[in-house]
Design an enzyme around this catalytic site. Structure first.
Site, mmCIF file in Angstrom:
data_model
loop_
_atom_site.group_PDB
_atom_site.id
_atom_site.type_symbol
_atom_site.label_atom_id
_atom_site.label_comp_id
_atom_site.label_asym_id
_atom_site.label_seq_id
_atom_site.Cartn_x
_atom_site.Cartn_y
_atom_site.Cartn_z
ATOM 1 N N MET A 1 -15.108 59.912 83.360
ATOM 2 C CA MET A 1 -14.365 58.479 83.032
ATOM 3 C C MET A 1 -14.035 58.437 81.742
ATOM 4 O O MET A 1 -14.094 58.906 80.692
ATOM 5 C CB MET A 1 -15.870 57.505 83.218
ATOM 6 C CG MET A 1 -15.413 56.155 82.723
ATOM 7 S SD MET A 1 -14.282 55.676 84.068
ATOM 8 C CE MET A 1 -13.406 54.314 83.275
ATOM 9 N N GLU A 2 -12.456 57.574 81.782
ATOM 10 C CA GLU A 2 -11.746 57.933 80.795
ATOM 11 C C GLU A 2 -12.005 56.883 79.610
ATOM 12 O O GLU A 2 -10.929 56.296 78.999
ATOM 13 C CB GLU A 2 -10.550 57.699 81.352
ATOM 14 C CG GLU A 2 -10.152 56.301 81.808
ATOM 15 C CD GLU A 2 -10.199 56.003 83.380
ATOM 16 O OE1 GLU A 2 -10.976 56.992 83.812
ATOM 17 O OE2 GLU A 2 -9.463 55.142 84.043
ATOM 18 N N ASN A 3 -13.085 56.002 79.531
ATOM 19 C CA ASN A 3 -13.363 55.103 78.458
ATOM 20 C C ASN A 3 -12.772 55.403 77.298
ATOM 21 O O ASN A 3 -12.725 56.360 76.659
ATOM 22 C CB ASN A 3 -14.802 55.006 78.089
ATOM 23 C CG ASN A 3 -15.925 55.218 79.345
ATOM 24 O OD1 ASN A 3 -15.753 54.542 80.163
ATOM 25 N ND2 ASN A 3 -16.701 56.298 79.473
ATOM 26 N N HIS B 1 -6.740 65.180 83.008
ATOM 27 C CA HIS B 1 -6.827 63.979 83.770
ATOM 28 C C HIS B 1 -7.352 62.597 82.753
ATOM 29 O O HIS B 1 -6.618 61.748 82.990
ATOM 30 C CB HIS B 1 -7.552 63.932 85.137
ATOM 31 C CG HIS B 1 -7.506 62.736 86.083
ATOM 32 N ND1 HIS B 1 -6.492 62.696 86.906
ATOM 33 C CD2 HIS B 1 -8.260 61.647 85.812
ATOM 34 C CE1 HIS B 1 -6.813 61.329 87.525
ATOM 35 N NE2 HIS B 1 -7.882 60.668 86.922
ATOM 36 N N GLU B 2 -8.344 62.942 82.466
ATOM 37 C CA GLU B 2 -9.007 61.822 81.616
ATOM 38 C C GLU B 2 -8.121 61.552 80.302
ATOM 39 O O GLU B 2 -7.941 60.332 80.026
ATOM 40 C CB GLU B 2 -10.509 62.175 81.232
ATOM 41 C CG GLU B 2 -11.495 62.234 82.444
ATOM 42 C CD GLU B 2 -11.154 61.499 83.540
ATOM 43 O OE1 GLU B 2 -11.111 60.255 83.366
ATOM 44 O OE2 GLU B 2 -11.419 61.697 84.721
HETATM 45 N N1 TRP Z 1 -11.552 56.488 86.611
HETATM 46 C C1 TRP Z 1 -12.454 57.648 86.613
HETATM 47 C C2 TRP Z 1 -11.390 58.880 86.847
HETATM 48 O O1 TRP Z 1 -10.523 58.833 87.729
HETATM 49 C C3 TRP Z 1 -13.196 57.412 88.028
HETATM 50 C C4 TRP Z 1 -14.424 57.172 87.843
HETATM 51 C C5 TRP Z 1 -15.463 57.673 87.046
HETATM 52 C C6 TRP Z 1 -15.342 56.165 88.580
HETATM 53 N N2 TRP Z 1 -16.654 57.222 87.166
HETATM 54 C C7 TRP Z 1 -16.617 56.087 88.230
HETATM 55 C C8 TRP Z 1 -14.980 55.399 89.604
HETATM 56 C C9 TRP Z 1 -17.675 55.360 88.678
HETATM 57 C C10 TRP Z 1 -16.087 54.463 90.182
HETATM 58 C C11 TRP Z 1 -17.307 54.714 89.777
HETATM 59 O O2 TRP Z 1 -11.342 59.847 86.166
HETATM 60 ZN ZN ZN Z 2 -8.754 58.808 87.055
#
Ligand code: TRP
Ligand code: ZN
Length: 858
Positions: free
Chosen positions: A264-266, A298-299
């Site tokens: 996850m790209e936080n 990607h992130e």
């Molecule tokens: N945005 C994330 C990605 O593509 C995807 C993602 C990570 C996600 N954790 C999640 C989507 C939980 C829905 C729920 O890199």
């Molecule tokens: Zn993504």
């Protein structure tokens, strides 16, 4: 029957209020974490509508406006909403609530992964932390103060820069973080725990000094270096290719074992599934190393495509995901082999995205209707979304695409925008009309293009007629013609004569080639220039000609895939069909000649069950499994000495990690797979397992032993377990392979493994490994005629529904795609779906999919 209401793209309304700043104070405790959220709120325009905040699974303690606590009669509270009437245009709202991270098995909001606290907010998880306008077009500046016990949680992390920290009474401490970039709440993140830290730094092209910090579970430092190297490569690539630099003083990545997705790209604080961080040569395969690099990239790339420019609403998810997948694919192609990467992307698309488009959850890359947003993190939004971006890249050219990207950031930095805005930037920067092209965003289904041709000998003129068709999809949407870029080569007497990009914009068009001296073989859809199925009536000799002579590596590979598919069709018609010698000798040539061994490995790999099922309507899955076995068996037995010889030339004495060594291992293990069908298989497998000095070879031998149920299997499984029991990522592989065993006992052994001391349904990686390994990796036994495979999967989905709806909803995929199979199997699958549909407390995630599969309208 549905208690949930879907949302529609067409109903989008701009927000009634805006949140300018958020001040969070989070006091972390296992079961009663206290969240104090002070927001500066501005009404948008003149209206007297109440402020409605989203909130789920929260215990509300108090609400104050401009410092004055409201009495409960001043607001309305439901399971999902807090509604407050405030007659001020600008005010400070403070909400205090409690949450329970320890019992949060859905892994959305704040939860515990092992001993650490972590968060996951995308798509709509922030509402499980605090009451909020939980939608991506609310951009606020966040300041986050975290308070926790110092000894257990020495690291307290959130987005942005660390601006304050200190000790408190009773062994507690705090850290305050400030993120200067306004962001949607789905990018909020928090982590608290004790970690090993791999610290490094990067200086951007313009001289900004960035601290890079990678946090892993204690004892895992030696497995973090590859992820760090990948991060630095990604940062450099984005500067070189798109002129994009990182924008904060610190970039943090935390690896956790409990995570629903990949990563996850936080903003400034990525949280990763440890599977996409940790690797060393002994415990990670070549594919693991590759995937880590791709997911890290990607992130990282999301920092611009997603964070600096984000989505107006969740229907626009492909704005950031399709684009970021395209960017990570281009990065991987630059780091490794372009052709092999492209082939692997196409395999994934054909085997899984095509099935999604043909199934009950078919949706355009920009969906129009959503019940549960988590159900739309799909192969369609991600992978087909990336294909749509790639088509623009093909149509506009490399420079045109870069100009479009530059204009996109110039116009939209700091905004929440739509896919239309992206296409407008591409079009305005280049002057290319993309109005017809935009239909790709709104139309589901895999288009079909039919190609026919005519050669006029007298005029040396070749004409090619291309028509497009659009099969109906489950969303019942009317179809329109699309703008489809098609790379074409002509092979004239086995020589490449003409290479062109054709643009199909009508339902049927004829393209004329002059000065063609004899009837050519058309080579179509070079580099897979569009996500379509392409039909042309090739002779077997034409395909063999393309395999050897086409310029485009994708086409050479694809012609081979078509040859395999034809053999499968013939075996389905006639079990005793003998694969022709011409086919065998083409394969033999690939096997014995020298060249790019990674490409050869792909050329020798037959399309998988899923992909073939998508080509064969109403196929009996057992017959398809039988045909696949027959094809492998005939190739393996008739080329046994070649496979064996090739295998032995590729076994090297010392381990290396360069491209050539990786390619050699790939080809060697394809050979091993075929040898598994011969009487040499057992000895070679056992020998490879014993002598392997890397995970790629070790796991390949175990894999072959399992899928061929070789005599050496059980000993190897036991030895592997003893050796790797303390490495959970490696044990995931062990659980997965046991789901793939080819034995009538496999369902019993999978059930028994659920009692293993290391198994837990609460750990998504583990659950996916065992349950998914069986249901998505063992077509033969999953599709058993007695329905036991379907029953087992349904039982696990029912159990997971109560624990983690997101994981349950992903695992149900093979059950809802029942329509591609024969009637008897459809009936058995439907019976299980109906059993799930009746479940009390069925999650919104599963309800959406099961209703779609059973055609129950919401
Ligand atoms: N945005 C994330 C990605 O593509 C995807 C993602 C990570 C996600 N954790 C999640 C989507 C939980 C829905 C729920 O890199
Ligand atoms: Zn993504």
């Amino acid at each position: 029957m549905s208690e949930f209401t879907p949302r529609y793209l067409k109903d989008y309304q701009p927000p009634l209020y805006r949140i300018a700043t958020v001040n969070l104070q989070i006091e972390l405790e296992d079961r009663d974490t206290k969240v104090t959220n002070t927001m500066q709120i501005e009404r948008q325009g003149e209206h007297n509508k109440p402020l409605k905040l989203d909130g789920e699974k929260l215990t509300l303690l108090s609400v104050s406006v401009d410092g004055v606590e409201l009495s409960p009669s001043a607001y309305q509270l439901t399971d999902s909403e807090l509604c407050i009437a405030v007659d001020k245009a600008s005010f400070q709202l403070t909400i205090v609530n409690e949450i329970n991270p320890l019992d949060n098995t859905a892994l959305e909001g704040i939860y515990k992964s092992g001993d650490a606290f972590c968060s996951q907010c995308e798509a709509e998880g922030f509402r499980r932390i605090s009451y909020y306008l939980d939608r991506p077009d609310i951009l606020a500046t966040f300041t986050t103060k975290i308070i926790a016990e110092k000894q257990k949680y020495p690291y307290l992390l959130a987005n942005g820069n660390n601006i304050d920290s200190g000790d408190l009474d009773n062994g507690y401490h705090f850290v305050t973080w400030h993120d200067p970039y306004p962001k949607p709440c789905y990018l909020f993140a928090l982590v608290a725990g004790d970690f090993d830290l791999l610290a490094d730094s990067y200086t951007t092209r313009s001289g900004r000094h960035v601290a890079l910090e990678l946090f892993v579970d204690k004892g895992n430092l030696s497995r973090a270096q590859h992820a760090m190297d990948s991060l630095k490569k990604s940062m450099q690539w984005d500067e070189q290719v798109f002129d994009l630099e990182y924008d904060l003083d610190v970039y943090m990545i935390v690896a956790v074992d409990f995570f629903n997705m990949g990563a996850m790209e936080n903003k400034g604080l990525n949280i990763f599934n440890s599977k996409y961080v940790l690797a060393d040569e002994k415990s990670a395969t070549d594919d693991d190393f590759f995937n880590i690099e791709a997911v890290i990239a990607h992130e990282y790339f999301h920092n611009w495509t997603g964070n600096r420019v984000t989505c107006r609403d969740w229907f626009q998810l492909s704005l950031k995901e399709g684009l970021t997948v395209f960017r990570d694919q281009q990065f991987s192609a630059d780091m490794h082999s372009g052709a092999v990467n492209r082939i692997r992307n196409v395999r994934l698309l054909r085997s899984q995205q095509f099935a999604e488009d043909a199934g009950p959850m078919a949706h355009p890359i920009r969906p129009e209707k959503v019940l549960e947003m988590n159900n739309f993190y799909t192969l369609t939004v991600y992978e087909k979304g990336a294909e749509v971006i790639r088509m623009m890249h093909t149509i506009l050219g490399e420079q045109g695409f870069k100009d479009g990207m530059a204009l996109y950031f110039q116009r939209h930095d700091g905004q929440a925008v739509t896919c239309d805005d992206f296409v407008s930037a591409m079009s305005d920067a280049t002057g290319v009309d993309l109005s017809l092209f935009k239909r790709w965003y709104a139309q589901s289904g895999t288009p079909i293009i039919d190609v026919s041709d005519h050669y006029d000998d007298a005029h040396q003129r070749y004409s090619m007629t291309i028509a497009q068709r659009h099969p109906d999809t489950a969303d019942g949407q009317p179809k329109r013609d699309l703008h489809i870029p098609i790379n074409v080569e002509l092979l004239v007497e086995s020589q490449v004569r003409d290479k062109q990009l054709l643009q199909l914009t009508q339902s049927e068009q004829t393209f004329v080639f002059e000065g063609i001296t004899s009837k050519p073989v058309p080579v179509l859809l070079g580099n897979f220039s569009a996500p379509v199925k392409c039909f042309y009536d090739y002779s077997d000799d034409d395909l063999l000609d393309i395999i050897v002579n086409a310029d485009d590596a994708f086409n050479r590979w694809d012609a081979g895939q078509q040859v395999f598919a034809r053999q499968i069709m013939q075996l389905l018609q006639e079990q005793t069909h003998r694969v022709p010698d011409t086919v065998l000798s083409a394969l033999q040539r690939i096997l014995v000649e020298d060249g790019d061994n990674a490409l050869r490995a792909e050329q020798l790999t037959i399309p998988d069950f899923q992909q073939l099922a998508d080509m064969l309507p109403f196929v009996n899955p057992q017959h398809l499994v039988g045909a696949l076995e027959q094809l492998h068996l005939q190739i393996a037995q008739r080329l046994a000495t070649d496979f064996e010889h090739r295998y032995h030339t590729l076994t090297s004495s010392t381990f290396a990690k360069d491209g050539v060594a990786i390619a050699n291992r790939a080809l060697k293990n394809v050979c091993l797979h075929y040898l598994g069908y011969t009487d040499k298989g057992n000895d070679i497998c056992r020998q490879q397992f014993i002598s392997a000095d890397n995970m790629t070879d070790e796991i390949a031998s175990l894999h072959v032993a399992c899928v061929h149920n070789l005599p050496c299997k059980q000993t190897m499984l036991d030895e592997f377990e003893r050796k790797w029991q303390n490495n959970s990522l490696v044990m995931d592989k062990w659980f997965m392979l046991q789901g793939r065993q080819d034995t009538d006992e496999v369902i019993n052994s999978v059930k028994a493994l659920m009692q293993h001391r290391l198994f837990s349904l609460k750990n998504p990686n583990r659950a996916r490994a065992l349950i998914g390994g069986f249901s998505q990796g063992n077509a033969k036994h999953f599709h058993r005629g007695d329905g036991q495979g379907y029953r087992y999967l349904a039982d696990q989905i029912i159990a997971l529904n109560a624990i983690n709806p997101q994981v349950a909803s992903r695992l149900i995929t093979p059950l809802i795609q029942y329509k591609s199979f024969s009637q008897d199997h459809q009936k058995l699958m439907l019976a299980e779906l109906e059993r799930i549909a009746k479940l009390e407390g069925l999650s919104r995630d599963l309800q959406e999919k099961v209703n779609a599969a059973l055609q129950i309208s919401a």
